[in-house]
Motif scaffolding. Structure first.
Motif, mmCIF file in Angstrom:
data_model
loop_
_atom_site.group_PDB
_atom_site.id
_atom_site.type_symbol
_atom_site.label_atom_id
_atom_site.label_comp_id
_atom_site.label_asym_id
_atom_site.label_seq_id
_atom_site.Cartn_x
_atom_site.Cartn_y
_atom_site.Cartn_z
ATOM 1 N N ASN A 121 47.373 32.174 41.254
ATOM 2 C CA ASN A 121 47.564 32.260 42.706
ATOM 3 C C ASN A 121 46.645 33.341 43.248
ATOM 4 N N PHE A 122 46.004 33.058 44.369
ATOM 5 C CA PHE A 122 45.118 34.037 44.993
ATOM 6 C C PHE A 122 45.373 34.089 46.486
ATOM 7 N N ILE A 123 45.098 35.256 47.055
ATOM 8 C CA ILE A 123 45.175 35.443 48.507
ATOM 9 C C ILE A 123 43.910 36.147 48.968
ATOM 10 N N LEU A 124 43.597 35.948 50.227
ATOM 11 C CA LEU A 124 42.492 36.654 50.857
ATOM 12 C C LEU A 124 43.110 37.608 51.860
ATOM 13 N N LEU A 125 42.848 38.886 51.682
ATOM 14 C CA LEU A 125 43.409 39.915 52.538
ATOM 15 C C LEU A 125 42.359 40.340 53.565
ATOM 16 N N ASP A 126 42.729 40.255 54.837
ATOM 17 C CA ASP A 126 41.884 40.742 55.921
ATOM 18 C C ASP A 126 42.321 42.186 56.186
ATOM 19 N N THR A 127 41.526 43.145 55.760
ATOM 20 C CA THR A 127 41.926 44.551 55.871
ATOM 21 C C THR A 127 41.947 45.049 57.316
ATOM 22 N N LYS A 128 41.268 44.364 58.207
ATOM 23 C CA LYS A 128 41.253 44.779 59.618
ATOM 24 C C LYS A 128 42.576 44.443 60.306
ATOM 25 N N THR A 129 43.126 43.261 59.987
ATOM 26 C CA THR A 129 44.374 42.817 60.628
ATOM 27 C C THR A 129 45.572 42.847 59.676
ATOM 28 N N ASN A 130 45.349 43.169 58.411
ATOM 29 C CA ASN A 130 46.368 43.135 57.359
ATOM 30 C C ASN A 130 46.987 41.750 57.165
ATOM 31 N N GLU A 131 46.264 40.725 57.553
ATOM 32 C CA GLU A 131 46.735 39.357 57.358
ATOM 33 C C GLU A 131 46.443 38.918 55.925
ATOM 34 N N ARG A 132 47.425 38.255 55.314
ATOM 35 C CA ARG A 132 47.292 37.741 53.948
ATOM 36 C C ARG A 132 47.167 36.224 54.043
ATOM 37 N N ILE A 133 45.993 35.719 53.706
ATOM 38 C CA ILE A 133 45.708 34.287 53.814
ATOM 39 C C ILE A 133 45.786 33.681 52.416
ATOM 40 N N PRO A 134 46.754 32.789 52.173
ATOM 41 C CA PRO A 134 46.864 32.192 50.825
ATOM 42 C C PRO A 134 45.705 31.235 50.553
ATOM 43 N N ILE A 135 45.218 31.273 49.324
ATOM 44 C CA ILE A 135 44.190 30.344 48.870
ATOM 45 C C ILE A 135 44.929 29.237 48.120
ATOM 46 N N ASN A 136 44.803 28.034 48.612
ATOM 47 C CA ASN A 136 45.559 26.927 48.040
ATOM 48 C C ASN A 136 44.907 26.390 46.770
ATOM 49 N N ILE A 137 45.493 26.751 45.646
ATOM 50 C CA ILE A 137 45.124 26.172 44.358
ATOM 51 C C ILE A 137 46.379 25.440 43.896
ATOM 52 N N ARG A 138 46.419 24.161 44.126
ATOM 53 C CA ARG A 138 47.644 23.399 43.935
ATOM 54 C C ARG A 138 47.895 22.955 42.505
ATOM 55 N N ARG A 139 46.867 22.865 41.736
ATOM 56 C CA ARG A 139 47.046 22.302 40.401
ATOM 57 C C ARG A 139 46.619 23.298 39.333
ATOM 58 N N PRO A 140 47.170 23.131 38.143
ATOM 59 C CA PRO A 140 46.656 23.962 37.047
ATOM 60 C C PRO A 140 45.269 23.463 36.641
ATOM 61 N N PHE A 141 44.465 24.350 36.095
ATOM 62 C CA PHE A 141 43.129 23.972 35.654
ATOM 63 C C PHE A 141 43.155 23.756 34.155
ATOM 64 N N VAL A 142 42.687 22.592 33.753
ATOM 65 C CA VAL A 142 42.788 22.157 32.371
ATOM 66 C C VAL A 142 41.397 21.879 31.818
ATOM 67 N N THR A 143 41.127 22.391 30.636
ATOM 68 C CA THR A 143 39.907 22.041 29.910
ATOM 69 C C THR A 143 40.301 21.709 28.476
ATOM 70 N N TYR A 144 39.434 21.007 27.812
ATOM 71 C CA TYR A 144 39.693 20.552 26.450
ATOM 72 C C TYR A 144 38.543 20.978 25.547
ATOM 73 N N PHE A 145 38.850 21.094 24.265
ATOM 74 C CA PHE A 145 37.780 21.290 23.292
ATOM 75 C C PHE A 145 38.186 20.713 21.950
ATOM 76 N N ASP A 146 37.193 20.166 21.267
ATOM 77 C CA ASP A 146 37.354 19.618 19.924
ATOM 78 C C ASP A 146 36.795 20.610 18.939
ATOM 79 N N VAL A 147 37.446 20.715 17.807
ATOM 80 C CA VAL A 147 36.942 21.640 16.800
ATOM 81 C C VAL A 147 37.461 21.250 15.420
#
Length: 187
Positions: A121-147
């Motif tokens: 989860n990430f947010i973008l903070l505007d230090t001038k207005t103290n507004e916290r803007i959520p960054i929408n990452i809705r899904r988990p990030f998945v990668t695969y590897f063979d070994v």
């Protein structure tokens, strides 16, 4: 006379093939540049020009994940034209919620394919207005590897897959900031 005529016909055929190749290449280049829906992002198109990377909290048992996020997120922002400045008005902060390494398949009781899943989860903070803007990452990030092989190979491939997942999350964060209507309205 017949030999000269053959030579000129073959020369014309080669010229014709070369011309067709050049026209085809130019046509493909124009389609790739203008017809695929992508556009070149300039710094003037960014909602703001500088950003600061704040605290990234690692809530997982995977060591040094926050450091990897910091490095890759910085690289990604710079690739898109943002300047990284410690005293920027906008600060990106976040937390890594989960990191899972799951075996997917095995052969002769040896795991041959793994899956890396990262949620954050990430947010973008505007230090001038103290507004916290959520960054929408809705899904988990998945990668695969063979070994197959030694534990060193597994660890190396895990590292590569983890960096790839972090890069994907960083790209998602950056695109979300660039293309967000809320960000456009602020600038």
């Amino acid at each position: 006379m017949i030999i000269m005529k053959n030579v000129s016909i073959q020369g014309f055929k080669c010229f014709k093939k070369g011309l067709l190749f050049i026209l085809f290449t130019c046509h493909l280049s124009l389609i790739a540049l203008f017809g695929c829906g992508y556009s070149i992002q300039r710094q003037a198109n960014l909602p703001f020009d500088s950003i600061s990377i704040g605290k990234i909290e690692n809530r997982t048992v995977e060591p040094k994940l926050q450091d990897k996020f910091q490095r890759i997120l910085t690289e990604t922002f710079m690739e898109y034209g943002f300047r990284i400045e410690p005293l920027s008005r906008y600060v990106i902060e976040g937390s890594i919620i989960s990191f899972d390494l799951k075996p997917l398949s095995e052969k002769s009781l040896i795991v041959t394919e793994y899956e890396v899943i990262i949620k954050a989860n990430f947010i973008l903070l505007d230090t001038k207005t103290n507004e916290r803007i959520p960054i929408n990452i809705r899904r988990p990030f998945v990668t695969y590897f063979d070994v197959l092989g030694r534990i060193e190979d597994i660890l190396m491939h895990k590292e590569i897959a983890t960096n790839r997942a972090i890069k994907d999350i960083s790209l998602e964060i950056t695109r979300s900031i660039i293309y967000s209507e809320a960000m456009r309205a602020k600038s």
